[in-house]
Every structure is written in structure tokens, then in C-alpha cells.
Design an enzyme around this catalytic site. Structure first.
Site, PDB file in Angstrom:
ATOM      1  N   ASP A  94       7.602  29.476  55.837  1.00  0.00           N
ATOM      2  CA  ASP A  94       8.037  29.282  57.218  1.00  0.00           C
ATOM      3  C   ASP A  94       8.008  30.590  57.991  1.00  0.00           C
ATOM      4  O   ASP A  94       8.653  31.570  57.614  1.00  0.00           O
ATOM      5  CB  ASP A  94       9.443  28.682  57.243  1.00  0.00           C
ATOM      6  CG  ASP A  94       9.500  27.354  56.494  1.00  0.00           C
ATOM      7  OD1 ASP A  94       8.645  26.498  56.777  1.00  0.00           O
ATOM      8  OD2 ASP A  94      10.376  27.188  55.635  1.00  0.00           O
ATOM      9  N   ASP A 150       5.884  33.963  51.836  1.00  0.00           N
ATOM     10  CA  ASP A 150       6.820  33.025  52.434  1.00  0.00           C
ATOM     11  C   ASP A 150       6.039  31.943  53.180  1.00  0.00           C
ATOM     12  O   ASP A 150       4.926  32.188  53.652  1.00  0.00           O
ATOM     13  CB  ASP A 150       7.729  33.793  53.401  1.00  0.00           C
ATOM     14  CG  ASP A 150       8.733  32.919  54.104  1.00  0.00           C
ATOM     15  OD1 ASP A 150       9.267  31.982  53.479  1.00  0.00           O
ATOM     16  OD2 ASP A 150       9.002  33.186  55.289  1.00  0.00           O
TER      17      ASP A 150
END
Length: 173
Positions: free
Chosen positions: A9, A7
Site C-alpha cells: 500500500d 510494501d
């Protein structure tokens, strides 16, 4: 060779610090990161959460996030041993797409466009490992979920936890 989905963020880009910085610039109040631990994302600030959430729709928010310590070096090393994909549920914030592409090009130029996946739901992700900071992305994942520590997830105990990128290196390198 394992396939690893990472991922952006909250894992590569420090969303919490960005919210703190933007809040300080906007309202002149410095919020201590420790005060956000254990609280849902976008809460814990003196103003209501909708004000903090509005930052996510402002130009420049995703483009100027700080890089999380050691992520560049560890991700580059992971690429030498594994198949690595950056996976972001970016469709919730369509204006973030070009900012995220530019941010990745600046800070992770070794990640090619073929290894960047923007989606709406991560339920489509098939990998051996997923490193993420949100339960909603790890719960349906069929591989090994690795919870990257962020203030909003400190009380989550359902997944193997990695607090830093050095923890990731120790586990996957």
C-alpha cells in the site's frame, strides 16, 4: 543477490489515489492530490480524517486500488536479479487479507505465495533493502530503507528517497 522487501500500500498500490477516488464517489468532491502533500495520511480532505480512515474497513477498498506506474515491470525485473518479498502490515485490517491476495494475483501473477508476507509489525523483516512509504516501518529496519514518495512523507529526510519505480530500477537493477 540482495533480499528486497517491498510494501504494497502506497508503494505498489496507490492508496492516495484510491482515497481520492472513493471520496469523490461518496461526496462528489474531487480533491487534488497536490493538496495532500505534506499532510498526514487520511487528512487534507474536507471531511475529518475518521471518515477517510473508514474507507480502509470497507469491502473492496484494497481490492480495487490502482497500480502504481512501472511497479509491475520493475518488480518483475528485480525478481530476475534479487530475492523479492512483498511485505504488508495487513493485520491491522484483517478483512483486507483476501482482497490483497486477489489484487496481487491479478496484477502481479509472477509473485508466488511463498514470497508474500502479511504481518502485524514489520520489525520482524530481515532483508537488505525495504521499500516502504512509512517511517514507522523503516525506522527499526536494520537494512537499507528506501522511502517511496507519497504525499504523507514528502518532508521525511531520514532515508534514501525513491520517487518512482524508475528510481528503484536505477538503484537496484
Amino acid at each position: 543477490m540482495a533480499r528486497i522487501a517491498i510494501d504494497m500500500d502506497g508503494v505498489m498500490a496507490d492508496t492516495t489515489q484510491q482515497m481520492i477516488d472513493w471520496y469523490a464517489k461518496r461526496y462528489g468532491v474531487q480533491v487534488d492530490k497536490d493538496a495532500l502533500y505534506g499532510k498526514p495520511e487520511t487528512t487534507g480532505f474536507p471531511h475529518e480524517k475518521d471518515i477517510i480512515r473508514s474507507f480502509l474497513f470497507e469491502p473492496g477498498f484494497f481490492r480495487t486500488k490502482p497500480v502504481i506506474k512501472d511497479s509491475q515491470e520493475v518488480i518483475r525485473a528485480l525478481q530476475d536479479k534479487h530475492e523479492v518479498f512483498i511485505v504488508s502490515a495487513a493485520m491491522e485490517f484483517p478483512a483486507s487479507l483476501p482482497e490483497k491476495v486477489e489484487w496481487l494475483a491479478e496484477y502481479y501473477p509472477f509473485i508466488t505465495w511463498q514470497n508474500i508476507v502479511f504481518c502485524g509489525s514489520k520489525t520482524i523483516v530481515q532483508a537488505d533493502y525495504m521499500i516502504d512509504d512509512h517511517v514507522k516501518n523503516l525506522q527499526p529496519f536494520k537494512g537499507q530503507g528506501l522511502m517511496f514518495t507519497a504525499p504523507h512523507n514528502v518532508h521525511v529526510t531520514d532515508f534514501k528517497r525513491v520517487d518512482t519505480w524508475q528510481d528503484v530500477a536505477g538503484l537496484l537493477l
